[in-house]
Design a protein around this motif. Structure first.
Motif, PDB file in Angstrom:
ATOM      1  N   LYS A 165       0.830  -1.299   0.262  1.00 26.21           N
ATOM      2  CA  LYS A 165       0.400  -0.301   0.025  1.00 26.21           C
ATOM      3  C   LYS A 165       1.082   0.925  -0.307  1.00 26.21           C
ATOM      4  CE  LYS A 165      -3.627   2.239   2.939  1.00 26.21           C
ATOM      5  NZ  LYS A 165      -4.926   2.177   3.568  1.00 26.21           N
ATOM      6  N   ILE A 166       0.540   2.536  -0.671  1.00 26.13           N
ATOM      7  CA  ILE A 166       1.214   3.446  -0.767  1.00 26.13           C
ATOM      8  C   ILE A 166       0.419   4.753  -0.369  1.00 26.13           C
ATOM      9  CG2 ILE A 166       3.153   2.312  -2.737  1.00 26.13           C
ATOM     10  CD1 ILE A 166       1.078   4.369  -4.555  1.00 26.13           C
ATOM     11  N   CYS A 167       1.757   5.292  -0.194  1.00 23.35           N
ATOM     12  CA  CYS A 167       1.020   6.885  -0.797  1.00 23.35           C
ATOM     13  C   CYS A 167       1.335   7.961  -1.427  1.00 23.35           C
ATOM     14  CB  CYS A 167       1.029   7.400   1.358  1.00 23.35           C
ATOM     15  SG  CYS A 167       2.370   7.672   1.474  1.00 23.35           S
ATOM     16  N   PHE A 168       0.972   9.152  -1.619  1.00 20.34           N
ATOM     17  CA  PHE A 168       1.035  10.121  -2.377  1.00 20.34           C
ATOM     18  C   PHE A 168       2.109  11.073  -2.079  1.00 20.34           C
ATOM     19  CE2 PHE A 168      -1.410   7.071  -3.983  1.00 20.34           C
ATOM     20  CZ  PHE A 168      -0.999   6.676  -5.586  1.00 20.34           C
ATOM     21  N   ASP A 170       1.708  14.201  -3.602  1.00 23.11           N
ATOM     22  CA  ASP A 170       0.925  14.850  -3.400  1.00 23.11           C
ATOM     23  C   ASP A 170      -0.946  15.116  -2.988  1.00 23.11           C
ATOM     24  OD1 ASP A 170      -1.438  16.669  -4.906  1.00 23.11           O
ATOM     25  OD2 ASP A 170      -0.958  16.850  -6.979  1.00 23.11           O
ATOM     26  N   PRO A 171      -0.886  15.715  -1.681  1.00 23.66           N
ATOM     27  CA  PRO A 171      -2.006  15.911  -1.549  1.00 23.66           C
ATOM     28  C   PRO A 171      -3.888  15.317  -1.814  1.00 23.66           C
ATOM     29  CG  PRO A 171      -0.892  17.308  -0.571  1.00 23.66           C
ATOM     30  CD  PRO A 171      -0.063  17.339  -1.745  1.00 23.66           C
ATOM     31  N   ALA A 172      -3.020  16.129  -2.630  1.00 19.09           N
ATOM     32  CA  ALA A 172      -5.084  15.473  -3.558  1.00 19.09           C
ATOM     33  C   ALA A 172      -5.093  14.437  -4.151  1.00 19.09           C
ATOM     34  CB  ALA A 172      -5.341  17.105  -4.252  1.00 19.09           C
ATOM     35  N   LEU A 173      -3.821  13.855  -4.964  1.00 19.18           N
ATOM     36  CA  LEU A 173      -4.252  12.692  -4.597  1.00 19.18           C
ATOM     37  C   LEU A 173      -3.914  11.809  -4.056  1.00 19.18           C
ATOM     38  CD1 LEU A 173      -1.627  12.670  -7.923  1.00 19.18           C
ATOM     39  CD2 LEU A 173      -3.795  12.597  -8.117  1.00 19.18           C
ATOM     40  N   ASP A 174      -3.322  11.806  -2.839  1.00 16.38           N
ATOM     41  CA  ASP A 174      -3.556  10.968  -2.003  1.00 16.38           C
ATOM     42  C   ASP A 174      -4.806  10.941  -0.959  1.00 16.38           C
ATOM     43  OD1 ASP A 174      -1.539   9.323   0.051  1.00 16.38           O
ATOM     44  OD2 ASP A 174      -2.129  10.349   1.468  1.00 16.38           O
ATOM     45  N   ALA A 175      -5.500  12.460  -1.484  1.00 17.04           N
ATOM     46  CA  ALA A 175      -6.989  12.065  -0.681  1.00 17.04           C
ATOM     47  C   ALA A 175      -7.670  10.845  -1.251  1.00 17.04           C
ATOM     48  CB  ALA A 175      -7.569  13.681  -0.274  1.00 17.04           C
ATOM     49  N   LEU A 176      -7.421  11.314  -2.482  1.00 17.73           N
ATOM     50  CA  LEU A 176      -8.688  11.621  -3.485  1.00 17.73           C
ATOM     51  C   LEU A 176      -8.177   9.432  -3.474  1.00 17.73           C
ATOM     52  CD1 LEU A 176      -9.933  10.959  -6.742  1.00 17.73           C
ATOM     53  CD2 LEU A 176      -8.317  10.757  -8.070  1.00 17.73           C
ATOM     54  N   PHE A 177      -6.770   8.701  -3.402  1.00 13.35           N
ATOM     55  CA  PHE A 177      -6.659   8.468  -3.621  1.00 13.35           C
ATOM     56  C   PHE A 177      -7.518   6.722  -2.951  1.00 13.35           C
ATOM     57  CE2 PHE A 177      -4.047   8.350  -7.559  1.00 13.35           C
ATOM     58  CZ  PHE A 177      -4.884   7.911  -8.279  1.00 13.35           C
ATOM     59  N   THR A 210       6.085   6.221  -0.435  1.00 16.83           N
ATOM     60  CA  THR A 210       6.009   6.616  -1.852  1.00 16.83           C
ATOM     61  C   THR A 210       7.070   5.288  -2.661  1.00 16.83           C
ATOM     62  OG1 THR A 210       7.147   8.122  -1.758  1.00 16.83           O
ATOM     63  CG2 THR A 210       5.481   8.730  -1.198  1.00 16.83           C
ATOM     64  N   ILE A 211       5.820   5.331  -3.720  1.00 14.80           N
ATOM     65  CA  ILE A 211       6.684   4.769  -5.110  1.00 14.80           C
ATOM     66  C   ILE A 211       8.504   5.231  -5.173  1.00 14.80           C
ATOM     67  CG2 ILE A 211       7.156   4.126  -6.803  1.00 14.80           C
ATOM     68  CD1 ILE A 211       3.673   4.076  -7.543  1.00 14.80           C
ATOM     69  N   ALA A 212       8.761   6.137  -4.914  1.00 17.91           N
ATOM     70  CA  ALA A 212       9.874   6.782  -4.704  1.00 17.91           C
ATOM     71  C   ALA A 212      11.071   6.649  -3.703  1.00 17.91           C
ATOM     72  CB  ALA A 212       9.837   8.672  -4.721  1.00 17.91           C
ATOM     73  N   GLU A 213      10.352   6.268  -2.738  1.00 16.67           N
ATOM     74  CA  GLU A 213      11.140   6.092  -0.990  1.00 16.67           C
ATOM     75  C   GLU A 213      11.118   4.541  -1.715  1.00 16.67           C
ATOM     76  OE1 GLU A 213       9.383   8.510   2.141  1.00 16.67           O
ATOM     77  OE2 GLU A 213       7.858   7.767   1.572  1.00 16.67           O
ATOM     78  N   HIS A 214      10.441   3.977  -2.367  1.00 16.72           N
ATOM     79  CA  HIS A 214      10.899   2.111  -2.231  1.00 16.72           C
ATOM     80  C   HIS A 214      11.743   1.978  -3.202  1.00 16.72           C
ATOM     81  CE1 HIS A 214       8.007   0.081   0.086  1.00 16.72           C
ATOM     82  NE2 HIS A 214       6.728   0.948  -0.558  1.00 16.72           N
ATOM     83  N   ASN A 234      -4.072   2.896  -4.651  1.00 17.16           N
ATOM     84  CA  ASN A 234      -2.875   2.868  -3.845  1.00 17.16           C
ATOM     85  C   ASN A 234      -2.220   1.499  -3.366  1.00 17.16           C
ATOM     86  OD1 ASN A 234      -5.824   3.201  -1.971  1.00 17.16           O
ATOM     87  ND2 ASN A 234      -4.877   4.389  -0.196  1.00 17.16           N
ATOM     88  N   PHE A 235      -3.030   0.688  -4.372  1.00 17.22           N
ATOM     89  CA  PHE A 235      -2.190  -0.330  -3.918  1.00 17.22           C
ATOM     90  C   PHE A 235      -1.133  -1.072  -4.784  1.00 17.22           C
ATOM     91  CE2 PHE A 235      -5.609  -0.075  -1.185  1.00 17.22           C
ATOM     92  CZ  PHE A 235      -5.038  -1.089   0.245  1.00 17.22           C
ATOM     93  N   VAL A 236       0.354  -1.224  -5.151  1.00 17.41           N
ATOM     94  CA  VAL A 236       0.814  -1.151  -6.138  1.00 17.41           C
ATOM     95  C   VAL A 236       1.946  -2.669  -6.106  1.00 17.41           C
ATOM     96  CG1 VAL A 236       1.245   0.896  -6.418  1.00 17.41           C
ATOM     97  CG2 VAL A 236       3.192   0.141  -5.793  1.00 17.41           C
ATOM     98  N   SER A 237       2.304  -3.054  -6.778  1.00 16.68           N
ATOM     99  CA  SER A 237       3.214  -4.386  -6.890  1.00 16.68           C
ATOM    100  C   SER A 237       4.449  -3.840  -8.148  1.00 16.68           C
ATOM    101  CB  SER A 237       2.559  -6.105  -7.451  1.00 16.68           C
ATOM    102  OG  SER A 237       3.688  -6.584  -7.116  1.00 16.68           O
ATOM    103  N   MET A 238       5.463  -4.251  -7.292  1.00 13.17           N
ATOM    104  CA  MET A 238       6.864  -4.057  -8.119  1.00 13.17           C
ATOM    105  C   MET A 238       7.574  -4.981  -8.022  1.00 13.17           C
ATOM    106  SD  MET A 238       7.148  -0.796  -5.221  1.00 13.17           S
ATOM    107  CE  MET A 238       6.765  -1.014  -4.180  1.00 13.17           C
ATOM    108  N   VAL A 239       8.719  -5.031  -8.399  1.00 14.10           N
ATOM    109  CA  VAL A 239       9.739  -5.442  -9.380  1.00 14.10           C
ATOM    110  C   VAL A 239      11.245  -5.345  -8.950  1.00 14.10           C
ATOM    111  CG1 VAL A 239       8.094  -7.918  -9.736  1.00 14.10           C
ATOM    112  CG2 VAL A 239       9.728  -5.718 -11.895  1.00 14.10           C
TER     113      VAL A 239
END
Length: 249
Positions: A165-168, A170-177, A210-214, A234-239
């Motif tokens: 589960k991730i956060c964003f 951008d506060p507006a996008l974070d709230a949206l998702f 955030t994805i950037a932190e990962h 706000n859910f991702v899978s990365m490789v």
């Protein structure tokens, strides 16, 4: 193995911090399928990625295996690679139920099921390591050390599959998702009160990044490749792939 319907937060008036106890283990399959958009796709594709990246005579790890969904997906895609799976979880309730699930499964790849802290387990001779919505429950200050251990234990060309589960930023996008995630849960039968109570119970336990932190952490460790292969709200899978012999030529 039959699974009960998740009604935990319908009845708890003042829920304590979320824990993977007997109550959660009994309804976990229903809980996660109704709470994580795309969960079935992620689990299924973990099996497909494992089929591609598992190396002969190696180990595949499912760290934070819960009831063994990713373990089973890997197990059914290993074919004749002579691999074994090491599945680890620190919840006694989860491990006990996972053991029953594995006993009912018909695939033949050997599975070693361990009840323990994944931060204390040595990773060796690994070609695939899965953290499927697990790292988010590890203290942020412990995450780099765990991933360092995974990187060190991966064979050249080995893959880390990391779902979170991730956060964003951008506060507006974070709230949206967050809103979209809650809408997803309501569409799956949870009431507004259940959604609110679950959020209160889990917000101090599950710490998203955030994805950037990962990506920054993965790059720091020296993986040769990293990207997101799946995202829904706000859910991702990365490789991430460890440098292989072919990369050095």
């Amino acid at each position: 193995m039959s699974q009960a319907k998740d009604n935990i937060y319908r009845h708890e008036q003042s829920p304590a911090d979320f824990v993977f106890d007997d109550k959660v283990a009994a309804v976990f399959s229903d809980m996660i399928s109704r709470s994580v958009p795309g969960y079935a796709t992620i689990v299924s594709m973990i099996g497909v990625l494992t089929e591609r990246y598992a190396q002969e005579n190696s180990c595949c790890y499912d760290l934070g295996c819960s009831l063994g969904a990713a373990t089973l997906a890997m197990r059914h895609h290993l074919g004749m690679k002579n691999c074994r799976i090491i599945a680890i979880d620190n919840s006694v309730a989860m491990v006990e139920r996972c053991r029953q699930v594995l006993a009912e499964d018909t695939a033949v790849a050997p599975v070693e099921l361990i009840c323990g802290d994944i931060r204390d387990v040595e990773i060796v001779n690994a070609s695939v390591v899965v953290l499927n919505f697990t790292l988010q429950f590890i203290k942020p200050e412990d995450r780099l050390a765990l991933l360092q251990k995974i990187h060190a234990g991966l064979l050249p060309g080995g893959m880390l599959i990391l779902s979170e589960k991730i956060c964003f930023r951008d506060p507006a996008l974070d709230a949206l998702f967050i809103e979209m995630h809650h809408r997803f849960k309501r569409l799956n039968g949870y009431s507004e009160l259940e959604v609110s109570r679950k959020r209160a119970a889990i917000e101090k336990v599950l710490i998203p990044e955030t994805i950037a932190e990962h990506e920054s952490r993965i790059a720091q460790l020296g993986f040769s490749s990293f990207d997101v292969w799946f995202q829904c709200f706000n859910f991702v899978s990365m490789v991430a792939v460890k440098q292989g012999q072919q990369d050095r030529q």
